[in-house]
Scaffold this motif. Structure first.
Motif, short mmCIF file in Angstrom:
data_model
loop_
_atom_site.label_atom_id
_atom_site.label_comp_id
_atom_site.label_asym_id
_atom_site.label_seq_id
_atom_site.Cartn_x
_atom_site.Cartn_y
_atom_site.Cartn_z
N PRO A 173 -5.30 5.97 -5.62
CA PRO A 173 -4.91 7.36 -5.81
C PRO A 173 -6.00 8.34 -5.37
CG PRO A 173 -4.32 6.07 -7.74
CD PRO A 173 -5.13 5.17 -6.85
N THR A 186 -3.13 6.57 3.38
CA THR A 186 -2.25 5.41 3.32
C THR A 186 -0.93 5.71 4.01
OG1 THR A 186 -3.23 4.80 1.19
CG2 THR A 186 -1.18 3.70 1.82
N SER A 246 -4.67 0.70 -1.21
CA SER A 246 -4.40 2.11 -1.46
C SER A 246 -4.86 2.46 -2.87
CB SER A 246 -2.91 2.43 -1.31
OG SER A 246 -2.68 3.81 -1.51
N ALA A 252 0.86 4.11 -2.92
CA ALA A 252 0.51 5.51 -2.66
C ALA A 252 1.57 6.45 -3.20
CB ALA A 252 0.32 5.72 -1.15
N ARG A 257 0.82 -1.22 0.00
CA ARG A 257 0.00 0.00 0.00
C ARG A 257 0.85 1.27 0.00
NH1 ARG A 257 -2.34 -1.51 5.29
NH2 ARG A 257 -0.64 -3.03 5.13
N GLY A 288 -2.11 8.62 -1.52
CA GLY A 288 -2.96 7.44 -1.54
C GLY A 288 -4.00 7.47 -0.43
#
Length: 485
Positions: free
Chosen positions: A440, A401, A438, A182, A178, A450
């Motif tokens: 965008p 994130t 995650s 991110a 994740r 993220g």
């Protein structure tokens, strides 16, 4: 081949309609890697011969019209063993190691016709948050090559974000899918612990490690996870819970979904612009019909400390097997067996790995076990109870994130504690064995941010449903490195 603007469905149609063959697609992918990897340094090993042989066999058998991964190239984090292909976990100690079997996830993807094109850079033995602990390469962020790519699955994230491959595999022990997802503006899914087999994963912390997927879009991510998930008789921790069609509810409708926002995930240490970006994302989910309330996860603040005790303890046990006897690096000029062990590990392991082995060994020792390891295990139980209390009333948890965006190389090299704290928002998910993804959420100073979607165990469908609705409403996946930000 432009993977930055092409999804799996489009590639599949082109293969089925014979607009391109699997060999041509593999050749185009390998050519693109050769042309771009001096910039990004995402790959440790390129599997040219293996990829072309697999693609040729797929063309001869014919593209399977019912299998969306048939003939699709992908990248593999270098801690997933691949038969006959050098697998290093980015460590000197495994610099010449060629496994004699494939990890279960590799077997499953091959059975679905996916074509592995290379092994991707990472933090050594997955220990790190920037990919800087790798013995081999210095992977660069896809958006700004002066910034770290995140880690430990930095190479996997960059290969997807830079358009080198349409998807890549990573592992996540405390945020290692994740966080780099991110930092590079793509989708990264860490499934429920037990959803995907760990057979063939070079272990860091066995109760925390989980294999997951990097893609540019949510739907592509759901398709790949469905292909590699499921029970494996070789992995006693894999679950027998049925794997659903993760794409079945990707309709863009989240009306009535109950979302919890933990106050602890927006506290001190979180970049103000990151907070603003994520709160705007939460407002967008409300616009789409979700019900949002603030909650508390009170034991979050103990997560990093407990994680580094438990994870390091498991690492000190798992890494005992690297001793210079059976495989991997062996130093020259050793005097006796004890010297062989000492020199192998002294020369073969990097500083971060040694640091965690020492921390783990100390926390498991007779004089400190109760004060450290046992206490950390108790904290883990409390953190899990916090999550279960929230999921008794809510469908999802939404949070940042990472506490910041990607930063300069070497920024925290003199203070590893600062680097450890970069995982403060991702570690709790691993401690509780939950799925987290995650997606965008926007940009701060031109660098991706993220947003983290967290669900209860084996509720990946809920994450995909909400994340797809958000993705389609924001269209952030259309923004790519080098484009408008």
């Amino acid at each position: 081949m432009d993977f930055l603007h092409t999804d799996l469905e489009t590639l599949h149609e082109q293969l089925v309609n014979k607009e391109i063959t699997a060999v041509e697609l593999a050749e185009a992918t390998l050519s693109n890697i050769a042309a771009t990897d001096d910039t990004y340094e995402a790959f440790i090993t390129v599997m040219k011969d293996e990829a072309l042989a697999e693609a040729k066999a797929i063309d001869e058998a014919g593209i399977d019209p019912d299998n969306i991964l048939s003939g699709i190239p992908y990248g593999i984090k270098d801690n997933l063993v691949t038969k006959g292909v050098t697998t290093t976990a980015a460590s000197k100690i495994l610099q010449n190691f060629k496994p004699i079997y494939d990890a279960t996830v590799i077997e499953k993807l091959r059975a679905n016709g996916a074509v592995g094109v290379g092994k991707l850079n990472m933090d050594e033995f997955a220990m790190g948050s920037t990919s800087e602990t790798s013995y081999y390469r210095k992977t660069k962020n896809a958006w700004d090559q002066t910034k770290v790519p995140g880690g430990s699955s930095g190479g996997s994230a960059v290969a997807v974000a830079a358009g080198q491959v349409p998807f890549a595999l990573g592992t996540d022990t405390g945020g290692s899918i994740r966080q780099p997802a991110a930092f590079n503006g793509i989708v990264g899914m860490k499934p429920t612990y037990g959803r995907v087999s760990r057979w063939g994963v070079i272990a860091f912390a066995s109760s925390l490690d989980q294999v997951g997927v990097f893609t540019r879009t949510v739907k592509d991510n759901a398709r790949v996870l469905a292909a590699m998930a499921g029970q494996d008789e070789k992995d006693q921790t894999s679950s027998d819970i049925a794997v659903p069609d993760f794409t079945a509810n990707l309709r863009g409708d989240i009306k009535g979904l109950k979302i919890a926002v933990p106050t602890e995930y927006f506290g001190a240490g979180i970049n103000a612009d990151v907070k603003t970006t994520i709160k705007a994302g939460i407002a967008k989910l409300q616009e789409l019909g979700a019900e949002v309330e603030e909650v508390s996860l009170p034991h979050t603040k103990y997560g990093v400390a407990a994680y580094y005790i438990l994870g390091s303890a498991e690492a000190s046990s798992n890494l005992q097997r690297f001793d210079g006897i059976r495989y991997g690096f062996r130093p020259e000029g050793v005097k006796n067996l004890d010297d062989l062990y000492v020199q192998t590990r002294s020369q073969g392991f990097g500083d971060e790995v040694k640091r965690r082995i020492m921390l783990g060994t100390y926390s498991l020792s007779a004089g400190t076990y109760d004060a450290f390891f046992k206490k950390a295990a108790q904290v883990r139980t409390l953190m899990n109870e916090d999550f279960q209390n929230v999921f008794a009333k809510y469908d999802l948890i939404i949070a940042p994130t990472t506490p910041n965006v990607a930063y300069n190389f070497g920024a925290n090299e003199d203070d590893p504690e600062v680097t450890y704290m970069n995982d403060v928002l991702t570690i709790p998910v691993n401690m509780a064995g939950l799925p987290g993804m995650s997606v965008p959420a926007g940009f701060v100073n031109g660098l991706p941010v993220g947003m983290q979607f967290i669900a209860n165990r084996f509720q990946e469908e809920t994450i995909y449903r909400a994340a797809y609705a958000y993705e389609q409403a924001t269209r952030l996946f259309e923004q790519v490195p080098g484009g408008n930000k």
